[in-house]
Design a protein around this motif. Structure first.
Motif, PDB file in Angstrom:
ATOM      1  N   PRO A 519       0.795  -1.239   0.000  1.00 61.47           N
ATOM      2  CA  PRO A 519       0.000   0.000   0.000  1.00 61.47           C
ATOM      3  C   PRO A 519       0.823   1.282   0.000  1.00 61.47           C
ATOM      4  O   PRO A 519       0.296   2.357  -0.258  1.00 61.47           O
ATOM      5  N   TRP A 520       2.113   1.221   0.344  1.00 64.80           N
ATOM      6  CA  TRP A 520       2.902   2.442   0.409  1.00 64.80           C
ATOM      7  C   TRP A 520       3.502   2.754  -0.965  1.00 64.80           C
ATOM      8  O   TRP A 520       3.525   1.917  -1.870  1.00 64.80           O
ATOM      9  N   SER A 521       4.053   3.947  -1.091  1.00 64.13           N
ATOM     10  CA  SER A 521       4.484   4.427  -2.408  1.00 64.13           C
ATOM     11  C   SER A 521       5.997   4.615  -2.506  1.00 64.13           C
ATOM     12  O   SER A 521       6.477   5.246  -3.445  1.00 64.13           O
ATOM     13  N   LYS A 522       6.750   4.058  -1.579  1.00 62.76           N
ATOM     14  CA  LYS A 522       8.197   4.250  -1.577  1.00 62.76           C
ATOM     15  C   LYS A 522       8.917   2.965  -1.985  1.00 62.76           C
ATOM     16  O   LYS A 522       8.306   1.903  -2.110  1.00 62.76           O
ATOM     17  N   LEU A 523      10.214   3.094  -2.177  1.00 64.70           N
ATOM     18  CA  LEU A 523      11.056   1.944  -2.478  1.00 64.70           C
ATOM     19  C   LEU A 523      11.107   1.016  -1.260  1.00 64.70           C
ATOM     20  O   LEU A 523      11.132   1.482  -0.123  1.00 64.70           O
ATOM     21  N   THR A 524      11.118  -0.298  -1.512  1.00 63.68           N
ATOM     22  CA  THR A 524      11.052  -1.276  -0.419  1.00 63.68           C
ATOM     23  C   THR A 524      12.314  -2.135  -0.382  1.00 63.68           C
ATOM     24  O   THR A 524      12.769  -2.632  -1.413  1.00 63.68           O
ATOM     25  N   GLN A 525      12.877  -2.286   0.804  1.00 60.58           N
ATOM     26  CA  GLN A 525      13.924  -3.263   1.056  1.00 60.58           C
ATOM     27  C   GLN A 525      13.495  -4.127   2.236  1.00 60.58           C
ATOM     28  O   GLN A 525      12.626  -3.729   3.029  1.00 60.58           O
ATOM     29  N   CYS A 526      14.095  -5.300   2.359  1.00 60.58           N
ATOM     30  CA  CYS A 526      13.638  -6.261   3.358  1.00 60.58           C
ATOM     31  C   CYS A 526      14.803  -6.813   4.171  1.00 60.58           C
ATOM     32  O   CYS A 526      15.923  -6.931   3.671  1.00 60.58           O
ATOM     33  N   VAL A 527      14.495  -7.166   5.403  1.00 59.12           N
ATOM     34  CA  VAL A 527      15.423  -7.901   6.248  1.00 59.12           C
ATOM     35  C   VAL A 527      14.715  -9.162   6.718  1.00 59.12           C
ATOM     36  O   VAL A 527      13.484  -9.218   6.768  1.00 59.12           O
ATOM     37  N   PHE A 528      15.493 -10.189   7.062  1.00 54.43           N
ATOM     38  CA  PHE A 528      14.890 -11.407   7.590  1.00 54.43           C
ATOM     39  C   PHE A 528      15.895 -12.097   8.489  1.00 54.43           C
ATOM     40  O   PHE A 528      17.112 -12.000   8.294  1.00 54.43           O
ATOM     41  N   CYS A 529      15.362 -12.777   9.493  1.00 54.84           N
ATOM     42  CA  CYS A 529      16.209 -13.479  10.456  1.00 54.84           C
ATOM     43  C   CYS A 529      15.429 -14.624  11.075  1.00 54.84           C
ATOM     44  O   CYS A 529      14.203 -14.705  10.945  1.00 54.84           O
ATOM     45  N   PHE A 530      16.148 -15.503  11.758  1.00 50.23           N
ATOM     46  CA  PHE A 530      15.518 -16.631  12.430  1.00 50.23           C
ATOM     47  C   PHE A 530      15.076 -16.221  13.831  1.00 50.23           C
ATOM     48  O   PHE A 530      15.737 -15.437  14.502  1.00 50.23           O
ATOM     49  N   ALA A 531      13.958 -16.793  14.251  1.00 46.89           N
ATOM     50  CA  ALA A 531      13.471 -16.595  15.616  1.00 46.89           C
ATOM     51  C   ALA A 531      12.949 -17.931  16.148  1.00 46.89           C
ATOM     52  O   ALA A 531      12.075 -18.522  15.525  1.00 46.89           O
ATOM     53  N   PRO A 532      13.457 -18.396  17.301  1.00 45.60           N
ATOM     54  CA  PRO A 532      14.570 -17.802  18.022  1.00 45.60           C
ATOM     55  C   PRO A 532      15.894 -17.941  17.248  1.00 45.60           C
ATOM     56  O   PRO A 532      15.954 -18.767  16.362  1.00 45.60           O
TER      57      PRO A 532
END
Length: 740
Positions: A519-532
């Motif tokens: 829904p937003w209009s800006k450039l998107t970057q992502c992060v991801f990690c394991f939990a726990p």
């Protein structure tokens, strides 16, 4: 087990002996690795000497909890004897570690708990030279000590057995690159550390990114290469017979029990061949369920067989998890070839001389059948994904009718039964089953599975009757009945999640490929990690967050795509509620080019199911904002779908209307099975809102529109990645404060 790491400098210094001791840690989210989380030991006013070394000692100690009674009395109890579940104990230890880290000892006192360590024992050690000579300095400056500098940088050291640890004055350092070790190695164990004498370096990639053991060659006996030396050329005449042997199968998935192979022969138009050509195997009760022996022979005695005849085989099993009838897969084999070639005839014209496709064949087992609009031939399943490693062993034997000269019909008795050959003899043409790199890795582990005989597997899908059967004939009949498909049955294919149990040394692969309906209009970057452990969100450096870097600039802003592909995570421990958390951030470069980010959305996907990696491609619904401590507490103790549904119901998180992310997760040995074109699993999408996620909202703006004019896309992407990494480093400290 808890380890203490010590560094000492036995040479003479102004301040005397140097010593530093780490906090106790245990091997938690990484199997076989003790991560100290970039702990720092600082030493000031050190006078450098040429013979200065760093000695590293690893100690093991029994952890004891000391309970304080109401009267102040102390009761000691070793952790290993505590009658609590493993999960509760992990949570308990984690709470204590957090309290110790924060220095809030009052909490521990109020709970009446004190942690002590007893019976510390040195288990291994290592050493390296701390000082090196700077060759650029002048010889005359040596007396001033300017030629001596600290050997800054990353050091990976072999660990030696504790009983061979010398006194510092007798230490003999290993020669770098030499295979001769002055002391006995502790197998392949190593310790890693960084030394710096100026500015503290940024935290580097954790061990899980460095340690990778994924063999690419399979054991020889797993697949023996053999090709038929010459194409079949002996003519096959009308009235000749065929003996079809189905000898067995190899390397079936973990999820199978007893199996049965059924099948028929069709011509290229799907017309059934023969009135008595129905295939249904028996099974050897003492063979392994993973490598069953069928010892089956069908004598085909038809007056005329069409040249396009193709054998279609289907394998059934009783699923170990559900006990339901399931399909393992399908195989095809052409009965004839054009004489002197390896090509199957395309028509049933009698003008084409044909030969039996004689000999042994190792053929692939494929996961699905294509649409019946395809022509029935040996290429029917070429575009269908194979069941990794699995294959069938089949033989075709030509039974000529007096060289084709007489006009009598062959009987079932004509033709001699040929014993089943050993696979190691190289009888089967195996080139169709040449293993891929991933299959080679799987073979190495599948060969070490504990053997489960068909006989012993009966209890895994039985109804109690199998216990009262007195002879093997009755047992085989009972198995055949349980593996017979009735008209009302509609068995599903087996779930290949349970192909081969996860092995930490082979790791996990994860890819974040795209997002949809943002829904937003800006450039998107992502992060991801394991939990726990969710280290990024708690502000710790034990386990690093990963991020997207390679952007598909031709994709649209509302539906961005990333081209990073799989990220490898090695040595992950099995945790039944382990998830990968995906976090989407909106980027704003601002007028001065300073990067700012906004937390926009996140989601999570389950990693394991009963010790197997949930290898597949998923569409995940996105939730508003960012995950907090409450979310991670839920994810740690409940399956991800249950946790997220409950959190939505409690209004602690909110779905982002119709927005989703596409991810892939794979066992480290199975990434080839999950290409970008793989069918998407929709199990995470809310049933009542699924149509919103499947309808793609249009977007005119491409990501390339965010690239400044007269700027190369690749250069801008690299600059953006550097800024984003810098920002993540700053966010790490803010996250620790937010975590509380």
């Amino acid at each position: 087990m808890h380890y203490v790491l010590s560094m000492c400098q036995p040479a003479v210094t102004l301040s005397g002996e140097l010593m530093w001791e780490s906090r106790p840690v245990k091997s938690n989210f990484l199997a076989g690795i003790h991560e100290f989380g970039h702990e720092k030991g600082s030493f000031d006013q050190v006078v450098l000497h040429r013979d200065m070394v760093v000695m590293v000692e690893l100690w093991i100690g029994r952890r004891v909890r000391q309970q304080l009674g109401e009267d102040g009395s102390e009761t000691e109890k070793a952790d290993e004897n505590e009658a609590v579940s493993e999960t509760k104990l992990d949570d308990y230890e984690k709470d204590l570690e957090e309290e110790t880290d924060s220095g809030d000892l009052e909490k521990m006192k109020r709970r009446g708990v004190k942690i002590i360590y007893e019976e510390l024992k040195l288990v291994c050690w290592s050493a390296f030279r701390l000082v090196k000579v700077n060759e650029t300095d002048h010889e005359e400056e040596e007396s001033a000590g300017r030629k001596l500098v600290v050997d800054d940088g990353f050091h990976r050291l072999p660990l030696f057995k504790a009983e061979e640890m010398p006194n510092p004055e007798d230490l003999v350092l290993p020669i770098p690159g030499s295979t001769d070790e002055p002391y006995g190695r502790l197998e392949d164990a190593t310790v890693e550390l960084r030394v710096y004498s100026d500015v503290m370096p940024r935290p580097t990639s954790p061990l899980s990114e460095i340690l990778e053991f994924r063999p690419t060659s399979s054991p020889y006996e797993a697949w023996i290469p053999h090709r038929r030396p010459n194409p079949s050329s002996s003519p096959f005449y009308p009235g000749d017979g065929i003996d079809l042997y189905i000898d067995g199968a190899r390397f079936l998935p973990d999820i199978v029990t007893a199996t049965r192979v059924s099948g028929r022969i069709f011509n290229h138009k799907y017309i059934k061949v023969g009135s008595k050509v129905d295939i249904s195997t028996d099974i050897d009760l003492d063979s392994s369920v993973y490598d069953p022996r069928y010892i089956y022979c069908l004598k085909i005695r038809e007056e005329r067989l069409p040249p396009t005849s193709t054998i279609l085989l289907k394998m059934y099993t009783r699923c170990r998890r559900t006990r339901e009838l399931a399909i393992v897969g399908y195989s095809v084999l052409n009965v004839f070839v054009a004489s002197g070639t390896d090509q199957q005839p395309a028509t049933d014209s009698s003008a084409i001389p044909i030969s039996l496709n004689e000999g042994g064949h190792q053929i692939r087992i494929k996961q699905h059948l294509p649409k019946l609009s395809s022509i029935m031939n040996a290429s029917l399943l070429d575009d269908i994904s194979a069941v990794p490693c699995a294959s069938l062993l089949v033989r075709l034997v030509h039974i000529p009718r007096d060289g084709g000269l007489s006009h009598g019909s062959l009987t079932d008795e004509q033709g001699q039964s040929i014993p089943t050959p050993d696979y190691a003899d190289g009888v089967y043409d195996s080139m169709q089953c040449k293993p891929s790199e991933d299959e080679s890795r799987l073979f190495a582990d599948m060969m070490t599975r504990q053997v489960l005989s068909v006989r012993n597997s009966m209890s895994l899908f039985g109804d109690g009757i199998e216990k009262r059967l007195r002879d093997d004939n009755g047992r085989r009949q009972w198995i055949a009945k349980r593996l017979w498909r009735l008209q009302e049955d509609n068995p599903l294919e087996v779930d290949l999640t349970y192909l081969s149990r996860y092995k930490p040394s082979c790791g996990i692969q994860f890819a974040l490929d795209s997002a949809q309906n943002l829904p937003w209009s800006k450039l998107t970057q992502c992060v991801f990690c394991f939990a726990p452990p969710a280290s990024f969100y708690s502000g710790h450096t034990d386990d690093h967050v990963r991020c997207t870097k390679s952007i598909n600039w031709s994709s649209h802003q509302k539906c961005p795509e990333w081209r990073d592909g799989f990220h490898y995570f090695g040595r992950r421990r099995v945790h039944r509620h382990l998830v990968v958390v995906v976090h989407l951030l909106a980027l704003d470069t601002g007028r001065r080019g300073r990067l700012k980010v906004t937390d926009e959305a996140w989601s999570a996907v389950q990693v394991f199911s009963d010790g197997y990696v949930c290898t597949s491609r998923y569409q995940l619904p996105l939730y508003e904002g960012r995950p907090n401590k409450v979310v991670f507490d839920y994810l740690r103790h409940y399956p991800v779908t249950t946790a997220l549904r409950d959190l939505v119901g409690q209004r602690k998180i909110r779905l982002l209307d119709g927005a989703s992310a596409f991810v892939r997760i794979a066992d480290g040995r199975r990434e080839e099975e999950v290409p970008l074109t793989k069918e998407v699993c929709l199990d995470y999408l809310p049933d009542e809102q699924r149509s919103k996620y499947l309808n793609v909202r249009g977007s005119r703006k491409q990501l390339s529109d965010f690239v400044p004019k007269d700027t190369d896309q690749n250069e801008y992407e690299e600059k953006l990645a550097r800024q984003f990494n810098e920002l993540l480093h700053n966010l790490l400290h803010k996250n620790k404060a937010k975590w509380g």
